[in-house]
Write an enzyme that holds these catalytic residues in place. Structure first.
Site, PDB file in Angstrom:
ATOM      1  CB  CYS A  51       2.380  22.991  70.950  1.00 42.61           C
ATOM      2  SG  CYS A  51       2.413  24.793  70.267  1.00 42.61           S
ATOM      3  CE1 TYR A  63       5.515  29.293  75.560  1.00 42.81           C
ATOM      4  CE2 TYR A  63       3.114  30.013  75.203  1.00 42.81           C
ATOM      5  CZ  TYR A  63       4.364  28.869  75.087  1.00 42.81           C
ATOM      6  OH  TYR A  63       3.713  27.479  74.985  1.00 42.81           O
TER       7      TYR A  63
END
Length: 351
Positions: free
Chosen positions: A90, A221
């Site tokens: 992440c 994203y």
């Protein structure tokens, strides 16, 4: 709080308790194809959920050692008390890993690493013996979330700073968390630790980090999770426009703010190091690869070869996480072999 990114306790885009993904909510519609349906707007744009837990560990906390938060939600700074739960895959968690390393906080704040494969129950501690974190005694990060807020119905995220005394989540507010490592844990910094958030530079640093977050960190994203052509193209265009600006900025300086590494470099690096391995292909950010930018590629290699950056990168975790936990985007589950990580060790000629 930094103006670079905004936090909120509002639980928008909620999902089933403890899950790592959300169910489709419009049969036959856009959200059927969305990876995170309840974080997808009607036009197909990805709208990231706010951070739920926004307490802080601060030097000015009125709580005594061992106590919980004061009336302002501030917990006391205590070495050895808090556990930083991260995924090596992440980018948001990677920030705090790098900061912890650069600042020398390894002994003050312990680290828990979750499995890169997030299943229907969310982030798991299957890398630890018995499938439980040895300090917190839990098998899923969602257990700490629900122990803190039994009504929590959002997507469980990392990083999460967890209090080892109560088992409660102090914060999953990743932008503020990384800043607090620099500004609130100073008594535990290693000798000679860098000033990643210099007060004299914040008027320039905060808007720079805000632009990087909006267009680059979150921009990949917004492109990758978009389910509408217009939303995707808007994110794509903003991403590469910002990368072009940063490419030019780095033409006459080693780091984003000059000759010293700051929090802005940490935040940009965590996206750049994933760009060719994941975002270029998996998220359709394919105008060009990072390796095709002259300054950004040299800059990224410079950071990678700096202690605290490259030694915190795990390309195996990164690729397996993205390609195996986004079935709406990669239904085959095939994980690409490349690119060759040895390219990150080639000379960069910067500084």
């Amino acid at each position: 709080m930094s103006t670079a990114e905004v936090s909120s306790t509002t639980q928008q885009g909620a999902t089933a308790p403890g899950t790592g993904s959300s169910a489709a909510t419009q049969p036959g519609g856009k959200q059927d194809t969305a990876q995170f349906g309840r974080e997808t707007a009607g036009d197909g744009a990805f709208v990231r959920q706010p951070n739920r837990f926004t307490d802080r560990v601060t030097r000015d906390s009125r709580s005594a050692p061992g106590e919980g938060p004061d009336e302002h939600g501030h917990w006391p700074v205590e070495a050895g008390r808090y556990r930083l739960v991260v995924s090596l895959a992440c980018p948001w968690a990677h920030r705090s890993i790098i900061d912890r390393q650069l600042l020398g906080l390894q002994e003050a704040i312990s680290l828990a690493v979750v499995d890169p494969i997030r299943d229907e129950k969310g982030w798991r501690f299957t890398l630890d013996e018995g499938g439980k974190d040895p300090v917190l005694g839990i098998g899923f990060l969602s257990e700490a979330y629900l122990a803190t807020d039994p009504e929590f119905a959002g997507r469980v995220t990392v990083p999460a700073l967890v209090d080892t005394i109560t088992g409660r989540v102090v914060s999953n507010d990743y932008p503020q968390l990384s800043l607090d490592l620099s500004t609130e844990w100073v008594d535990h910094h290693a000798p000679g630790a860098p000033d990643l958030y210099p007060e004299a530079s914040r008027a320039e640093l905060d808007p720079l980090m805000a632009d990087i977050f909006t267009d680059v960190n979150n921009g990949v994203y917004k492109a990758g999770f978009a389910t509408g052509q217009q939303a995707y193209e808007a994110a794509y265009d903003a991403l590469f426009a910002r990368l072009d600006v940063l490419e030019e900025r780095l033409a006459d300086r080693r780091y984003l703010m000059g000759e010293a590494i700051t929090e802005a470099d940490v935040r940009l690096f965590t996206t750049l190091v994933r760009f060719d391995a994941v975002y270029h292909n998996h998220f359709k950010c394919n105008r060009q690869k990072l390796t095709e930018f002259i300054n950004l590629w040299a800059y990224a290699r410079d950071l990678y070869q700096t202690h605290g950056f490259g030694d915190t990168v795990d390309f195996d975790h990164i690729k397996r996480h993205y390609y195996l936990t986004h079935p709406k985007i990669n239904p085959t589950g095939v994980v690409p072999k490349g690119p060759d990580p040895l390219r990150w060790l080639t000379p960069h000629a910067r500084g």
